[in-house]
Write a protein that holds these residues in place. Sequence first.
Motif, mmCIF file in Angstrom:
data_model
loop_
_atom_site.group_PDB
_atom_site.id
_atom_site.type_symbol
_atom_site.label_atom_id
_atom_site.label_comp_id
_atom_site.label_asym_id
_atom_site.label_seq_id
_atom_site.Cartn_x
_atom_site.Cartn_y
_atom_site.Cartn_z
ATOM 1 N N UNK A 384 0.788 -1.104 -0.191
ATOM 2 C CA UNK A 384 0.055 -0.050 -0.124
ATOM 3 C C UNK A 384 1.054 1.186 -0.129
ATOM 4 N N UNK A 385 0.241 2.364 0.118
ATOM 5 C CA UNK A 385 0.845 3.594 0.420
ATOM 6 C C UNK A 385 1.191 4.237 1.746
ATOM 7 N N UNK A 386 1.039 3.390 2.916
ATOM 8 C CA UNK A 386 1.301 3.828 4.128
ATOM 9 C C UNK A 386 2.550 4.361 4.409
ATOM 10 N N UNK A 387 2.307 5.622 5.409
ATOM 11 C CA UNK A 387 3.527 6.460 5.864
ATOM 12 C C UNK A 387 3.208 6.347 7.508
ATOM 13 N N UNK A 388 4.384 6.539 7.941
ATOM 14 C CA UNK A 388 4.386 6.773 9.329
ATOM 15 C C UNK A 388 3.508 7.759 9.775
ATOM 16 N N UNK A 389 3.449 8.912 9.335
ATOM 17 C CA UNK A 389 2.689 10.084 9.783
ATOM 18 C C UNK A 389 1.087 9.617 9.474
ATOM 19 N N UNK A 390 0.758 8.737 8.554
ATOM 20 C CA UNK A 390 -0.537 8.522 8.399
ATOM 21 C C UNK A 390 -1.059 7.503 9.267
ATOM 22 N N UNK A 391 -0.346 6.810 10.213
ATOM 23 C CA UNK A 391 -0.751 5.858 10.923
ATOM 24 C C UNK A 391 -0.937 6.262 12.452
ATOM 25 N N UNK A 392 -2.027 6.495 13.006
ATOM 26 C CA UNK A 392 -2.496 6.925 14.413
ATOM 27 C C UNK A 392 -1.738 6.198 15.291
ATOM 28 N N UNK A 393 -1.353 6.923 16.513
ATOM 29 C CA UNK A 393 -0.426 6.400 17.517
ATOM 30 C C UNK A 393 -1.170 5.436 18.135
ATOM 31 N N UNK A 394 -2.476 5.254 18.065
ATOM 32 C CA UNK A 394 -3.109 4.179 18.861
ATOM 33 C C UNK A 394 -4.032 3.229 17.839
ATOM 34 N N UNK A 395 -3.694 3.301 16.692
ATOM 35 C CA UNK A 395 -4.450 2.581 15.590
ATOM 36 C C UNK A 395 -4.591 1.125 15.857
ATOM 37 N N UNK A 396 -3.463 0.220 16.456
ATOM 38 C CA UNK A 396 -3.512 -1.029 16.577
ATOM 39 C C UNK A 396 -3.717 -1.538 17.895
ATOM 40 N N UNK A 397 -3.949 -0.396 18.886
ATOM 41 C CA UNK A 397 -3.811 -0.575 20.386
ATOM 42 C C UNK A 397 -5.289 -1.344 20.646
ATOM 43 N N UNK A 398 -6.332 -1.300 20.035
ATOM 44 C CA UNK A 398 -7.574 -1.994 20.403
ATOM 45 C C UNK A 398 -7.581 -3.324 19.890
ATOM 46 N N UNK A 399 -6.746 -3.760 19.124
ATOM 47 C CA UNK A 399 -6.595 -5.186 18.621
ATOM 48 C C UNK A 399 -6.129 -5.885 19.770
ATOM 49 N N UNK A 400 -6.621 -6.500 20.824
ATOM 50 C CA UNK A 400 -6.216 -7.033 21.704
ATOM 51 C C UNK A 400 -5.748 -8.586 21.476
ATOM 52 N N UNK A 401 -6.386 -8.959 20.387
ATOM 53 C CA UNK A 401 -5.958 -10.471 19.960
ATOM 54 C C UNK A 401 -5.202 -10.573 18.830
ATOM 55 N N UNK A 402 -4.598 -9.603 18.196
ATOM 56 C CA UNK A 402 -3.737 -9.633 17.109
ATOM 57 C C UNK A 402 -2.312 -10.528 17.153
ATOM 58 N N UNK A 403 -2.150 -11.241 16.165
ATOM 59 C CA UNK A 403 -1.159 -12.285 16.188
ATOM 60 C C UNK A 403 -0.130 -12.003 15.003
ATOM 61 N N UNK A 404 -0.470 -11.427 13.993
ATOM 62 C CA UNK A 404 0.182 -11.378 12.713
ATOM 63 C C UNK A 404 -0.191 -10.014 12.123
ATOM 64 N N UNK A 405 1.037 -9.123 11.789
ATOM 65 C CA UNK A 405 0.771 -7.911 11.420
ATOM 66 C C UNK A 405 2.128 -7.746 10.030
ATOM 67 N N UNK A 406 1.373 -7.592 8.778
ATOM 68 C CA UNK A 406 2.114 -7.643 7.593
ATOM 69 C C UNK A 406 2.234 -6.115 7.049
ATOM 70 N N UNK A 407 3.101 -5.462 6.974
ATOM 71 C CA UNK A 407 3.211 -4.214 6.454
ATOM 72 C C UNK A 407 4.176 -3.741 5.326
ATOM 73 N N UNK A 408 4.551 -5.197 4.573
ATOM 74 C CA UNK A 408 5.643 -5.167 3.584
ATOM 75 C C UNK A 408 5.098 -4.060 2.620
ATOM 76 N N UNK A 409 6.344 -3.780 1.865
ATOM 77 C CA UNK A 409 6.101 -2.751 0.580
ATOM 78 C C UNK A 409 5.211 -1.442 0.709
ATOM 79 N N UNK A 410 5.667 -0.724 1.953
ATOM 80 C CA UNK A 410 4.890 0.386 2.293
ATOM 81 C C UNK A 410 6.118 1.617 2.367
ATOM 82 N N UNK A 411 5.867 2.582 2.936
ATOM 83 C CA UNK A 411 6.871 3.966 3.106
ATOM 84 C C UNK A 411 7.002 4.225 4.380
ATOM 85 N N UNK A 412 6.930 3.340 5.543
ATOM 86 C CA UNK A 412 7.087 3.595 6.737
ATOM 87 C C UNK A 412 8.605 3.912 7.045
#
Length: 719
Positions: A384-412
């Motif tokens: 995708x075209x994700x940037x570090x500024x575009x990701x909220x500081x608590x965007x993933x905090x609500x996901x209390x069961x998240x096990x796998x996170x793939x962010x390959x091929x972005x602009x972080x």
Amino acid sequence: MQATSFISYLLLVTLCIDFFQNGTSAILRRQRRRMRYRGLRASSSEGRRSQRQPRTRLLAPVPVGPSIPLINIDDSVMGVFDSLVGLGGHESSYSVLPGKQGHCTANGMIMYDKAVWSPTPCITCLCSKGKVLCDTTMCHPLKCPTTIIPAGECCPVCSDIASSLDSSIISMDDLTELSGDSPEPSDIGDPVIRSSANAQGEKNELIRTEGVEFKEKAILKMNEKKRKRKGQKNRQKTYHKEEKPVTRKDEEGRPSYEEEELQTAKEKINKMKKERIKESVGEQEMQYESNEDDDDSVHVLRGNSFRVPPHFPIPVPPIETPLPSGCSISDTAVSCTNAKLTQIPPISDPDLTSLDLTGNVITAIPDEAFNGIPNLEWIDLSKNNLTSRGIGPQAFKILKKLKRLYLDGNMLVHIPSELPSTLEEIKINDNRLHAIDEDTLQDLKNLVTLELEGNKLNEANVSPLAFYPLKSLSYLRLGRNTFRIIPQGLPSSIEELYLENNQIEEVSEICFNHTRNINIIVLKHNKLEENRIAPLAWINQENLESIDLSYNKLYHVPSYLPKSLLHLVLIGNQIERIPGYVFGHMKPGLEYLYLSFNKLTDDGVDPVSFFGAYHSLRELFLDHNELKSVPFGIEEMKKLRFLRLNNNKIRTVPPERICRTHTRDDDDNDNSEEEEYRDSRLEHLHLENNRINTRQLSPHAFSCIRSYCSVVLKPQKIK
């Protein structure tokens, strides 16, 4: 003379009649005042008397004047004069003579049947067959936010209208409405009469209540009041012994008038409920269109205001947002691969566990992006075209069961913050990461796999303590970065380390001091030389089984290899020599040795170069070198199954270089004899692209190989 006498007689008669009528009117007025006074006095001192006990004498003779005789007026004459007085309009009164059936008594006054009066401004009473029925004044419902009651009025009005009429107003919140359930003692006669009024008031209340949801509550409330009234009547018998108590059934066992009215009210409510249910089916789509109707609908129940919904409440299923085009759903997974999405789709499904958004043009992840899918276990946002500024500081905090996170091929440029501690796998390959602080990964104690390949990381911008908090990390990929040395501070739990395509030039003695569980090290495509590998770098590792040093700058097979090594890959170097006994210290011994694409010659392979691997080696790749003959020692490799010697300069294959003739004694014969037997396990032998003349090969060259089809000899490079 006779005419004159006749006229005088007529005048005298006329005067007598006029005088008699005036006297009679005065007498009647005095008698009514006296009767009213006596009734009030009798009710206060002796108690109320029954309507069916007639008085034998109502009025005593009253002297009118010396020229008028005493007159006794019976009931019929009194009724006539009372009617005449009423018609004349001089005195209007509802008091009637007692003893008449159907009359009522209220506050010591006798009322006609069907008579109507108002004991207070907001209460109206009716005499019906000897019973008093009272109710409060009906008021029209208002659709304004604030209602008030002006002084002296019964019904509320809107506050903006009333403020212009009278400054002295009463708020609806401060007003206690009078109802037939609990009237004031001074408003409606005796307690027995109030009981009848209560029954009629409850009937009217039930009929006027359009909100069917209040019906059950109203009936329960009515039953409770019946029990209270029954207790009241038992107490009233003590104070009014001369009265006949009102009962629910008369002498013939039929229901009383109040119960008949209440039964009729219940039947009307049941009918109303059935009609309301039929109507609500057609009005289901319209019942939520107007918030004003739902909020401002007021139904007056016996002077009290209740807010009730105008329609029968019917549950409406939640509105589900349709998935965008290009998305598909299967069980608990949603896939939106290459769907040209520009943002996270607004999905609300607590059961969703997998979300694939690969290959879109998403640029940002707000803090509330995953609020509707809090139970996600796997998210793929690769390409995708994700940037570090575009990701909220608590965007993933609500996901209390998240096990796998793939962010390959972005602009972080930074690893996202506030990642859930439940994460077990993170992939941020092919981004623009240029720093990892010591606090970046501090909460990821359950992380097992971390992939950060294809970024701008090196020993200068990665803190030595960056990986220390990862107590469960076993798989770390840092390939395609700019490291010059092995990263420091690797966790003791690490098992696989991939550092290919960096600029590593050295392996120091302290690199793997704390990694006792490490099993695989991949250092291919770096700048290592054998003299830059410290003798104690990994020789004492007990679990290190695989090292890949392909495509470096090695000229010799490195010495001081780990004792536990089983798999050594040295493809694509400049190796010219295999030192003798280089594998001799390994236990249980090397099993896989790949030396393809090097510069090995016959002089570089000693007879003892493979010492220590004769009984363990399974695969040996020596292809694409400069060998002119089959190296010594291969015939000693009893477990060898795969041998590649193709693409060399070999001209011949001596009979004993691959298959060696063994001798043994035959105990079954008296005479010992030598015989050949096959003991090789070779399954694949590649000798193509050499300079072998197949016609000149010895018939015993491959006699130990189980199948001749396993030997590849063609093509050859014969000049």
